[in-house]
Scaffold this motif. Structure first.
Motif, PDB file in Angstrom:
ATOM      1  N   SER A   1       0.812  -1.221   0.000  1.00  0.00           N
ATOM      2  CA  SER A   1       0.000   0.000   0.000  1.00  0.00           C
ATOM      3  C   SER A   1       0.846   1.272   0.000  1.00  0.00           C
ATOM      4  N   GLN A   2       2.121   1.141   0.287  1.00  0.00           N
ATOM      5  CA  GLN A   2       3.019   2.295   0.251  1.00  0.00           C
ATOM      6  C   GLN A   2       3.984   2.193  -0.937  1.00  0.00           C
ATOM      7  N   GLY A   3       3.556   1.434  -1.941  1.00  0.00           N
ATOM      8  CA  GLY A   3       4.419   1.151  -3.079  1.00  0.00           C
ATOM      9  C   GLY A   3       4.630   2.305  -4.043  1.00  0.00           C
ATOM     10  N   ILE A   4       5.628   2.147  -4.888  1.00  0.00           N
ATOM     11  CA  ILE A   4       6.038   3.184  -5.832  1.00  0.00           C
ATOM     12  C   ILE A   4       4.919   3.551  -6.800  1.00  0.00           C
ATOM     13  N   PHE A   5       4.105   2.582  -7.202  1.00  0.00           N
ATOM     14  CA  PHE A   5       3.062   2.853  -8.200  1.00  0.00           C
ATOM     15  C   PHE A   5       1.672   3.034  -7.575  1.00  0.00           C
ATOM     16  N   LYS A   6       1.635   3.559  -6.350  1.00  0.00           N
ATOM     17  CA  LYS A   6       0.346   3.664  -5.645  1.00  0.00           C
ATOM     18  C   LYS A   6      -0.635   4.645  -6.294  1.00  0.00           C
ATOM     19  N   ASP A   7      -0.148   5.492  -7.183  1.00  0.00           N
ATOM     20  CA  ASP A   7      -1.036   6.416  -7.890  1.00  0.00           C
ATOM     21  C   ASP A   7      -1.458   5.886  -9.259  1.00  0.00           C
ATOM     22  N   LYS A   8      -1.064   4.660  -9.570  1.00  0.00           N
ATOM     23  CA  LYS A   8      -1.426   4.039 -10.850  1.00  0.00           C
ATOM     24  C   LYS A   8      -2.402   2.885 -10.620  1.00  0.00           C
ATOM     25  N   LYS A   9      -3.139   2.545 -11.673  1.00  0.00           N
ATOM     26  CA  LYS A   9      -4.035   1.394 -11.607  1.00  0.00           C
ATOM     27  C   LYS A   9      -3.537   0.317 -12.568  1.00  0.00           C
ATOM     28  N   ALA A  10      -3.812  -0.922 -12.227  1.00  0.00           N
ATOM     29  CA  ALA A  10      -3.429  -2.041 -13.088  1.00  0.00           C
ATOM     30  C   ALA A  10      -4.502  -3.117 -12.985  1.00  0.00           C
ATOM     31  N   MET A  11      -4.594  -3.930 -14.033  1.00  0.00           N
ATOM     32  CA  MET A  11      -5.573  -5.012 -14.010  1.00  0.00           C
ATOM     33  C   MET A  11      -5.170  -6.132 -14.949  1.00  0.00           C
ATOM     34  N   LEU A  12      -5.714  -7.306 -14.675  1.00  0.00           N
ATOM     35  CA  LEU A  12      -5.543  -8.471 -15.531  1.00  0.00           C
ATOM     36  C   LEU A  12      -6.792  -8.639 -16.381  1.00  0.00           C
ATOM     37  N   SER A  13      -6.598  -8.883 -17.672  1.00  0.00           N
ATOM     38  CA  SER A  13      -7.701  -9.205 -18.579  1.00  0.00           C
ATOM     39  C   SER A  13      -7.267 -10.457 -19.327  1.00  0.00           C
ATOM     40  N   PHE A  14      -7.992 -11.563 -19.121  1.00  0.00           N
ATOM     41  CA  PHE A  14      -7.467 -12.814 -19.661  1.00  0.00           C
ATOM     42  C   PHE A  14      -8.552 -13.816 -20.029  1.00  0.00           C
ATOM     43  N   THR A  15      -8.161 -14.757 -20.855  1.00  0.00           N
ATOM     44  CA  THR A  15      -9.032 -15.866 -21.233  1.00  0.00           C
ATOM     45  C   THR A  15      -8.621 -17.109 -20.474  1.00  0.00           C
ATOM     46  N   THR A  16      -9.590 -17.992 -20.245  1.00  0.00           N
ATOM     47  CA  THR A  16      -9.290 -19.284 -19.636  1.00  0.00           C
ATOM     48  C   THR A  16      -9.574 -20.393 -20.647  1.00  0.00           C
ATOM     49  N   GLY A  17      -8.997 -21.551 -20.391  1.00  0.00           N
ATOM     50  CA  GLY A  17      -9.331 -22.719 -21.187  1.00  0.00           C
ATOM     51  C   GLY A  17     -10.466 -23.500 -20.549  1.00  0.00           C
ATOM     52  N   SER A  18     -10.619 -23.329 -19.228  1.00  0.00           N
ATOM     53  CA  SER A  18     -11.648 -24.040 -18.469  1.00  0.00           C
ATOM     54  C   SER A  18     -12.869 -23.163 -18.247  1.00  0.00           C
ATOM     55  N   GLN A  19     -14.018 -23.798 -18.120  1.00  0.00           N
ATOM     56  CA  GLN A  19     -15.239 -23.047 -17.864  1.00  0.00           C
ATOM     57  C   GLN A  19     -15.267 -22.543 -16.426  1.00  0.00           C
ATOM     58  N   GLU A  20     -16.118 -21.563 -16.197  1.00  0.00           N
ATOM     59  CA  GLU A  20     -16.151 -20.872 -14.903  1.00  0.00           C
ATOM     60  C   GLU A  20     -16.394 -21.817 -13.730  1.00  0.00           C
ATOM     61  N   SER A  21     -17.275 -22.801 -13.905  1.00  0.00           N
ATOM     62  CA  SER A  21     -17.607 -23.717 -12.801  1.00  0.00           C
ATOM     63  C   SER A  21     -16.381 -24.486 -12.302  1.00  0.00           C
ATOM     64  N   MET A  22     -15.413 -24.718 -13.186  1.00  0.00           N
ATOM     65  CA  MET A  22     -14.209 -25.459 -12.809  1.00  0.00           C
ATOM     66  C   MET A  22     -13.286 -24.638 -11.917  1.00  0.00           C
ATOM     67  N   PHE A  23     -13.436 -23.312 -11.963  1.00  0.00           N
ATOM     68  CA  PHE A  23     -12.628 -22.416 -11.134  1.00  0.00           C
ATOM     69  C   PHE A  23     -13.409 -21.906  -9.921  1.00  0.00           C
ATOM     70  N   SER A  24     -14.341 -22.690  -9.436  1.00  0.00           N
ATOM     71  CA  SER A  24     -15.144 -22.302  -8.272  1.00  0.00           C
ATOM     72  C   SER A  24     -14.602 -22.972  -7.014  1.00  0.00           C
ATOM     73  N   ALA A  25     -15.156 -22.597  -5.874  1.00  0.00           N
ATOM     74  CA  ALA A  25     -14.726 -23.181  -4.599  1.00  0.00           C
ATOM     75  C   ALA A  25     -14.981 -24.678  -4.542  1.00  0.00           C
ATOM     76  N   ASN A  26     -15.920 -25.169  -5.356  1.00  0.00           N
ATOM     77  CA  ASN A  26     -16.213 -26.595  -5.419  1.00  0.00           C
ATOM     78  C   ASN A  26     -15.670 -27.245  -6.688  1.00  0.00           C
ATOM     79  N   GLY A  27     -14.997 -26.459  -7.523  1.00  0.00           N
ATOM     80  CA  GLY A  27     -14.548 -26.954  -8.815  1.00  0.00           C
ATOM     81  C   GLY A  27     -13.185 -27.616  -8.773  1.00  0.00           C
ATOM     82  N   ILE A  28     -12.893 -28.387  -9.806  1.00  0.00           N
ATOM     83  CA  ILE A  28     -11.653 -29.164  -9.849  1.00  0.00           C
ATOM     84  C   ILE A  28     -10.395 -28.301  -9.906  1.00  0.00           C
ATOM     85  N   ASN A  29     -10.500 -27.111 -10.508  1.00  0.00           N
ATOM     86  CA  ASN A  29      -9.336 -26.211 -10.570  1.00  0.00           C
ATOM     87  C   ASN A  29      -9.144 -25.408  -9.294  1.00  0.00           C
ATOM     88  N   GLY A  30     -10.160 -25.375  -8.459  1.00  0.00           N
ATOM     89  CA  GLY A  30     -10.091 -24.563  -7.243  1.00  0.00           C
ATOM     90  C   GLY A  30     -10.569 -23.138  -7.491  1.00  0.00           C
TER      91      GLY A  30
END
Length: 272
Positions: free
Chosen positions: A134-163
């Motif tokens: 929170s006291q980092g050098i880039f604290k006045d900048k914003k960043a984000m991830l925008s990405f595709t998955t190979g697995s469907q959303e349900s597989m990346f859930s708390a009950n899904g195989i990917n976790g």
């Protein structure tokens, strides 16, 4: 958004890919809103992914025991990092928002993008022992991830195989982006676009275009501030902070969970 500068760090080999379409949509929408957008197309640039002594021009301090972090800090201070690194650092310095656009490989970014992070986010330039989180050098900048998955959303859930995808995102969003001080916006996740009809892919892109209308005004994800941790005691959570949350159902974050249930969508939605 007018006059804001955006850097898109893009990693896909094909101009016919969904990732390319997502990148092009971002360039189009953000430019139309008055932003200046730069794209680092890593594959087209043949960006070097390996962090080595070749990233420094001239002699290194310790040839026998080369330490990349320390040597690149000295090289950065002396203006002796190679041109490809200094150019990316220039783009990053000027940017108000950085978007990382990529297909998820093995639960993380592709090697060429990890190489960008390893080589561009050098000690001294992107972080120091004192200036991080929170006291980092880039604290006045914003960043984000925008990405595709190979697995469907349900597989990346708390009950899904990917976790839980929130757990998958913690090392990238906390350990790299937030570590350097960035305000981390919620990720844009395109779930398994290669496994859905073209109409559904079009809907995904429209959702991204709509989100970008207000992207720079979004609130970032929540992380526990650095001053909640005791630097003299191994950066453990301070007792008073721990006590304050003792009766609460969920932990503070995905990583600092206090042995409790993880706060839902902590790494995927702001304000939770």
């Amino acid at each position: 958004m007018a006059s804001k500068k955006v850097l898109i760090v893009y990693a896909h080999q094909s101009s016919g890919s969904f990732n390319s379409a997502a990148k092009d949509a971002a360039v189009e929408v953000l430019t139309a809103k008055g932003c200046t957008v730069e794209v680092s197309d890593l594959y087209a640039m043949k960006f070097k992914a390996t962090a080595t002594a070749e990233d420094i021009t001239g002699k290194v301090k310790n040839v026998d025991h080369f330490c990349y972090g320390e040597e690149t800090k000295l090289a950065w201070e002396a203006g002796k990092l190679t041109a490809d690194i200094t150019e990316e650092q220039r783009k990053l310095t000027e940017a108000d928002l950085v978007i990382f656009q990529f297909p998820m490989y093995w639960f993380t970014v592709p090697a060429i993008m990890k190489g960008w992070m390893d080589r561009v986010l050098t000690l001294g330039f992107a972080f120091t022992h004192e200036k991080r989180y929170s006291q980092g050098i880039f604290k006045d900048k914003k960043a984000m991830l925008s990405f595709t998955t190979g697995s469907q959303e349900s597989m990346f859930s708390a009950n899904g195989i990917n976790g839980d995808m929130n757990v998958t995102l913690w090392p990238l969003q906390n350990g790299i982006l937030h570590y350097c001080g960035f305000q981390v916006l919620a990720p844009q996740i395109f779930w398994a676009p290669s496994h859905v009809p073209s109409e559904a892919r079009g809907t995904m892109l429209e959702g991204w275009r709509t989100r970008m209308q207000g992207l720079l005004g979004e609130n970032p994800l929540a992380f526990t501030p650095l001053d909640c941790f005791d630097g003299e005691k191994g950066y453990q959570l301070k007792p008073e902070v721990h006590e304050k949350h003792a009766a609460k159902e969920f932990g503070l974050t995905v990583g600092t969970h206090l042995g409790k249930a993880l706060p839902p969508n902590n790494q995927m939605k702001a304000g939770v």
